[in-house]
Design an enzyme around this catalytic site. Structure first.
Site, mmCIF file in Angstrom:
data_model
loop_
_atom_site.group_PDB
_atom_site.id
_atom_site.type_symbol
_atom_site.label_atom_id
_atom_site.label_comp_id
_atom_site.label_asym_id
_atom_site.label_seq_id
_atom_site.Cartn_x
_atom_site.Cartn_y
_atom_site.Cartn_z
ATOM 1 N N LYS A 79 1.406 -15.643 4.993
ATOM 2 C CA LYS A 79 2.724 -15.056 4.742
ATOM 3 C C LYS A 79 3.560 -15.103 6.017
ATOM 4 O O LYS A 79 3.044 -14.857 7.117
ATOM 5 C CB LYS A 79 2.529 -13.615 4.255
ATOM 6 C CG LYS A 79 3.774 -12.919 3.723
ATOM 7 C CD LYS A 79 3.393 -11.553 3.138
ATOM 8 C CE LYS A 79 4.583 -10.822 2.529
ATOM 9 N NZ LYS A 79 4.178 -9.533 1.901
ATOM 10 N N SER A 154 5.909 -8.753 -2.844
ATOM 11 C CA SER A 154 6.692 -9.606 -1.977
ATOM 12 C C SER A 154 5.982 -10.861 -1.487
ATOM 13 O O SER A 154 6.633 -11.799 -1.021
ATOM 14 C CB SER A 154 7.143 -8.808 -0.756
ATOM 15 O OG SER A 154 6.031 -8.431 0.029
ATOM 16 N N SER A 178 2.219 -5.575 -2.770
ATOM 17 C CA SER A 178 2.701 -6.943 -2.545
ATOM 18 C C SER A 178 1.639 -8.028 -2.511
ATOM 19 O O SER A 178 1.990 -9.210 -2.475
ATOM 20 C CB SER A 178 3.497 -7.006 -1.252
ATOM 21 O OG SER A 178 4.809 -6.590 -1.495
HETATM 22 N N1 GLN Z 1 7.634 -3.893 -4.027
HETATM 23 C C1 GLN Z 1 7.359 -2.869 -3.073
HETATM 24 C C2 GLN Z 1 8.555 -2.710 -2.167
HETATM 25 O O1 GLN Z 1 9.499 -3.345 -2.390
HETATM 26 C C3 GLN Z 1 6.123 -3.184 -2.304
HETATM 27 C C4 GLN Z 1 6.331 -4.248 -1.309
HETATM 28 C C5 GLN Z 1 5.127 -4.504 -0.464
HETATM 29 O O2 GLN Z 1 4.008 -4.141 -0.808
HETATM 30 N N2 GLN Z 1 5.378 -5.100 0.677
HETATM 31 O O3 GLN Z 1 8.545 -1.971 -1.235
#
Ligand code: GLN
Length: 479
Positions: A79, A154, A178
């Site tokens: 990532k 994400s 995510s």
């Molecule tokens: N979708 C969640 C957020 O927007 C989790 C994102 C994540 O785990 N980085 O914060």
């Protein structure tokens, strides 16, 4: 060219024994990337030349009889919020475009130590804020199983890379789901380890008390292998647990006979009917494999989403203060320093990141701190207490990973609340600091995969992988 195996563990064995070369493995994966990356956009950057040099180095080690690691020659996508020395690390944000970190994240160092070949940096929602990868400043990633749909987020790029066969395994980060949610939406395995078991050194911080790095893989065994490689004490992360790397692979095939698996009777509703049906089928398969299904209650779970969307933005507003145009990345010139900060941050951060910074700043401001941030911390404690009570009766808990299967582009992009609801089942674990994994199990609406989430208490990874392995075995049998 010799046949290249598909799993990371089999690739490493084949490379170590000289049956295939790391270079052959790499070229095959680069060809897969060439064929489909234009359509998928899993990567912000493919580092083909660096990868070739590393693969050749592994092959030289094999030829010379030098020891190679457990990931010898395994292509890994990472990532783009993990720092890679001398290689652009953007967090899919304009504000970091062109930034080349002077150091590697600890997980990158460990991958290299294990013989892995990093193939590139994957796309994400800007600074890991989102659930669909639509918030990337560099364009969305498409779901390889249906390119009209999102891959989740994400870590959507890392999930799509594995689902498209660009690399057998990848790394993501999970602050509220995510890793698990995109794994579910792309039909692969994703693991969020216990907070503190994997060093966060070199992970660009979103919400430091929730962030954790973990793997994506096609098989539960490969996910266990990757978790073993990246876990273990790191002096560079003050929250790192003083323990050696975890030992997990033996648990994958150990079965669930005699285990107690929790069914949450007061789980917040709203999951698609096919998702509910998959969860029931998962319980039935574990019961058939000798587990006992036990009802548990987690009454505070209904407040988890609200607490998360105060705590995570609060931490983000502080963590992202460092992106000010002074040292690295984008700078938009203005009359004085304050105006430069403002102009740089307005131009460099996308809408969702700005929304979170404002929410977090508000929640932490004088007069509101106790009512919002303070209260959210109390809810966090109640959730931990709920889990502690449940885990006095069960070894692991099963829920859906996501209430919905992969949705179409734009379907939720204009409605932050409906996007936030995608994480309703994944967020509680981050608040508690516990491990959780998503395992593909069955098919939902539109023929898209469903992920079942296995939750376990802190450092309960072995129990979690036993359940994950059993689910994988029965899902394979059912297909
Ligand atoms: N979708 C969640 C957020 O927007 C989790 C994102 C994540 O785990 N980085 O914060």
């Amino acid at each position: 060219m010799a046949t290249v195996p598909t799993t990371a563990s089999a690739i490493a064995e084949a490379v170590a024994s000289g049956r295939v070369t790391a270079r052959e493995v790499l070229e095959q994966h680069l060809a897969a990337i060439d064929a489909r990356e234009g359509e998928i956009h899993a990567f912000n950057l493919v580092t083909a030349e660096i990868a070739r040099a590393r693969a050749d180095g592994i092959d030289a080690d094999v030829r010379a009889g030098r020891p190679v690691g457990p990931l010898a020659g395994v292509p890994v996508a990472v990532k783009d919020n993990l720092c890679t020395r001398g290689v652009e690390t953007t967090c899919s944000s304009q504000i970091l475009r062109g930034w080349k970190p002077p150091y590697d994240a600890t997980v990158i160092t460990r991958l290299h130590g294990a013989g892995a070949v990093i193939v590139g940096k994957t796309n994400l929602d800007e600074f890991a804020m989102g659930s669909s990868t639509e918030n990337s400043a560099f364009g969305a990633t498409r779901n390889p199983l249906d390119t009209s749909r999102v891959p989740g987020g994400s870590s959507g790029g890392s999930a799509a890379a594995v689902a498209a066969g660009f690399s057998p395994v990848s790394l993501g980060s999970d602050t509220g789901g995510s890793i698990r949610q995109p794994a579910a939406m792309c039909g692969i395995v994703g693991v969020k380890p216990t907070y503190g078991t994997v060093s966060r050194f070199g992970l660009v911080a979103y919400a430091s008390s929730l962030d954790q790095i973990g793997p994506f893989a096609v098989t539960v065994d490969d996910a266990a292998l990757l978790t073993e490689v990246i876990s273990g004490r790191d002096a560079n992360d003050s929250t790192s647990i003083p323990a050696p790397p975890m030992s997990l692979r033996a648990s994958v095939g150990a079965g669930v006979a005699g285990m107690r698996i929790g069914r949450v009777t007061d789980l917040p509703g709203g999951a698609e009917p096919e998702v509910e049906a998959a969860l029931e089928a998962a319980f039935a398969s574990l019961r058939a494999a000798g587990a006992e299904i036990v009802d548990v209650r987690l009454p505070s779970l209904s407040y988890a989403l609200t607490a998360y969307y105060l705590i995570a933005p609060a931490e983000a507003s502080s963590n992202l203060a460092r992106f000010d145009g002074v040292r690295d990345g984008l700078r938009v010139g203005a009359a004085d320093t304050n105006a430069m900060y403002g102009a740089t941050r307005a131009a460099g951060f996308g809408d969702e990141v700005q929304r979170r910074i404002m929410l977090g700043t508000y929640a932490l401001s004088a007069g509101y701190y106790d009512a919002y941030y303070g209260k959210a911390l109390k809810v966090r404690r109640l959730i931990a207490d709920d889990f502690a009570r449940a885990y006095s009766e069960v070894d692991a808990i099963l829920t859906p990973t996501s209430p919905v299967v992969a949705f179409r582009f734009g379907e939720k992009a204009d409605d932050p609340m409906s996007m936030y609801l995608c994480d309703i089942y994944t967020i509680p674990t981050n608040l508690a600091g516990h491990p959780a994994m998503s395992v593909p199990f069955g098919t939902g609406a539109h023929g898209m995969p469903v992920g079942i989430q296995v939750l376990a208490p802190a450092l309960g990874e072995q129990a979690m992988f036993r359940v994950g392995g059993a689910l994988e075995a029965s899902a394979g049998g059912a297909a």
